[in-house]
Design a protein around this motif. Sequence first.
Motif, PDB file in Angstrom:
ATOM      1  N   TYR A  38       0.789  -1.235   0.000  1.00  0.00           N
ATOM      2  CA  TYR A  38       0.000   0.000   0.000  1.00  0.00           C
ATOM      3  C   TYR A  38       0.822   1.286   0.000  1.00  0.00           C
ATOM      4  O   TYR A  38       0.252   2.384  -0.073  1.00  0.00           O
ATOM      5  CB  TYR A  38      -0.950   0.012   1.212  1.00  0.00           C
ATOM      6  N   GLY A  39       2.151   1.178   0.113  1.00  0.00           N
ATOM      7  CA  GLY A  39       2.978   2.384   0.182  1.00  0.00           C
ATOM      8  C   GLY A  39       3.172   3.035  -1.186  1.00  0.00           C
ATOM      9  O   GLY A  39       2.981   2.398  -2.232  1.00  0.00           O
ATOM     10  N   LEU A  71       4.778   1.710  12.147  1.00  0.00           N
ATOM     11  CA  LEU A  71       3.513   1.958  11.440  1.00  0.00           C
ATOM     12  C   LEU A  71       2.467   2.174  12.537  1.00  0.00           C
ATOM     13  O   LEU A  71       2.163   1.252  13.296  1.00  0.00           O
ATOM     14  CB  LEU A  71       3.127   0.766  10.554  1.00  0.00           C
ATOM     15  N   VAL A  72       1.955   3.405  12.617  1.00  0.00           N
ATOM     16  CA  VAL A  72       1.091   3.778  13.746  1.00  0.00           C
ATOM     17  C   VAL A  72      -0.339   4.033  13.257  1.00  0.00           C
ATOM     18  O   VAL A  72      -0.557   4.819  12.336  1.00  0.00           O
ATOM     19  CB  VAL A  72       1.614   5.074  14.423  1.00  0.00           C
ATOM     20  N   GLU A  91       3.100  13.215   3.870  1.00  0.00           N
ATOM     21  CA  GLU A  91       3.466  12.186   2.883  1.00  0.00           C
ATOM     22  C   GLU A  91       3.749  10.825   3.533  1.00  0.00           C
ATOM     23  O   GLU A  91       3.938   9.839   2.843  1.00  0.00           O
ATOM     24  CB  GLU A  91       4.646  12.637   2.013  1.00  0.00           C
ATOM     25  N   ASN A  92       3.743  10.782   4.873  1.00  0.00           N
ATOM     26  CA  ASN A  92       3.972   9.501   5.556  1.00  0.00           C
ATOM     27  C   ASN A  92       2.678   8.729   5.840  1.00  0.00           C
ATOM     28  O   ASN A  92       2.694   7.682   6.475  1.00  0.00           O
ATOM     29  CB  ASN A  92       4.739   9.722   6.863  1.00  0.00           C
ATOM     30  N   ARG A  93       1.555   9.256   5.397  1.00  0.00           N
ATOM     31  CA  ARG A  93       0.298   8.501   5.548  1.00  0.00           C
ATOM     32  C   ARG A  93       0.265   7.396   4.495  1.00  0.00           C
ATOM     33  O   ARG A  93       0.654   7.607   3.348  1.00  0.00           O
ATOM     34  CB  ARG A  93      -0.900   9.449   5.336  1.00  0.00           C
ATOM     35  N   ILE A  94      -0.212   6.210   4.913  1.00  0.00           N
ATOM     36  CA  ILE A  94      -0.320   5.111   3.947  1.00  0.00           C
ATOM     37  C   ILE A  94      -1.742   5.087   3.389  1.00  0.00           C
ATOM     38  O   ILE A  94      -2.712   4.973   4.145  1.00  0.00           O
ATOM     39  CB  ILE A  94       0.019   3.753   4.606  1.00  0.00           C
ATOM     40  N   THR A 129      -3.101   5.264   9.007  1.00  0.00           N
ATOM     41  CA  THR A 129      -1.838   4.615   9.377  1.00  0.00           C
ATOM     42  C   THR A 129      -0.712   5.524   8.907  1.00  0.00           C
ATOM     43  O   THR A 129      -0.658   5.901   7.735  1.00  0.00           O
ATOM     44  CB  THR A 129      -1.703   3.234   8.712  1.00  0.00           C
ATOM     45  N   LEU A 130       0.175   5.856   9.839  1.00  0.00           N
ATOM     46  CA  LEU A 130       1.286   6.760   9.532  1.00  0.00           C
ATOM     47  C   LEU A 130       2.621   6.051   9.717  1.00  0.00           C
ATOM     48  O   LEU A 130       2.774   5.245  10.645  1.00  0.00           O
ATOM     49  CB  LEU A 130       1.250   7.978  10.475  1.00  0.00           C
TER      50      LEU A 130
END
Length: 380
Positions: free
Chosen positions: A101-102, A167-168, A222-225, A183-184
Amino acid sequence: MDFSLTEEQIMIQQAARDYAQRELIRDVLERDEKAIYPAEHIKNLAELGFMGMMVDPKYDGGGMDTVSYVLAMEEISKVDSAVGVIMSVNNSLVCWGLEEYGTEEQKEKYLKPLARGEKTGAFLLSEPEAGSDATMQRTTAEDKGDYYLLNGTKNWITNGGTASTYLVMAQTHREKRHHGINTLIVERDTPGITVGKHEEKMGMRSSDTHSVMFTDVKVPKENRIGEDGFGFKFAMRTLDGGRIGIAAQALGIAAGALERSVKYSKERKAFGTEIANHQAIAFKLADMETRIDAARLLTLKSAWLKDREQPFSVASAMAKMYASDTAMWVTTEAVQIFGGYGYVREYHVERLMREAKLTQIYEGTNEIQKIVISRHLLRD
Ligand code: CAA
């Protein structure tokens, strides 16, 4: 139906077996007793390509299939399932989720070092009050325009103290409930992150389990998946694959206990003969082997489905539940076969029994797996 393994799968299985039986075994009792993180072993497993096994070689992974991953996990966990869980979280929760998903930029920056095993990752879903009931995330990721502001606490995080990439899962739009979760990707050295104390666990003591606290942690947008609000679905889909890893781990624990039980019962004598000659013991061994084989078939089936991109959510829930219950039952029987020796550390089976318990609990308790399976069965 073809149950044979390919030459490559057999080679991977053999490489894992060799490493486990030659290297992992040497210090496993000490690592368990003193809860020492197996840093050197993780480095060696990375060199064998076992930390990003299923990742495409273009992202520096091993390009292996899920069946190979199951075979390797079983061999490693026969000897030390604490190493197994570190491997499992990195492979199936973190690398898989990022690859699937990235964005290309995220894969370049975060997936590659994880797949090479230079870094490890952690999956931060569980919270003090949101374990099984995972939709009830209290950690917040407030949208501040070009970044998210992360606040909250995560619990029971495998690799929590050693991972450099988290992955949070966190709530951005509370009114949307689980559709508001994101998810970040969070770098562990970002200001505002505090790693809690190392949890003193009953088993898998050398794996690294911590709580992690976030206080006003800035995470770039930009770190959100995935899309805004995709975070819960991301977690559920990733866990479907994670459960194959835990099933394989439980399988390894059970198979390890059986191997030790067979050897012991051919050596130990009672009433004038090896105890294996007593039906009370021989029948236990037969039951152990039968249940292990059934667990192996379920686990390999779920891996096979995943490799063919067919739905595997229910299959992995069944494999995880059955293999972990089998591990608990088999290890308890192993301790019984060993008698007094089974209850002391140097014979390993009491450790395997402590390790088995955790496989019934994490990555969704077995009660959660029953929810997944029964809902599928009962849906219209
Ligand atoms: N794939 C994709 N989507 C899924 C899904 C799946 N496998 N399972 C559920 N969903 C979706 C549903 O379709 C639903 O979406 P919509 O509302 O858009 O239809 C949404 O998720 C919510 O699902 P439910 O309505 O079924 O939610 P629920 O609250 O009734 O139940 C649950 C969800 C299955 C119980 C879930 O909360 C769950 O799996 N809980 C266990 C969590 C877990 O496994 N935690 C492990 C922590 S990680 C860990 O242990 C790692 C480690 O360190 C070792």
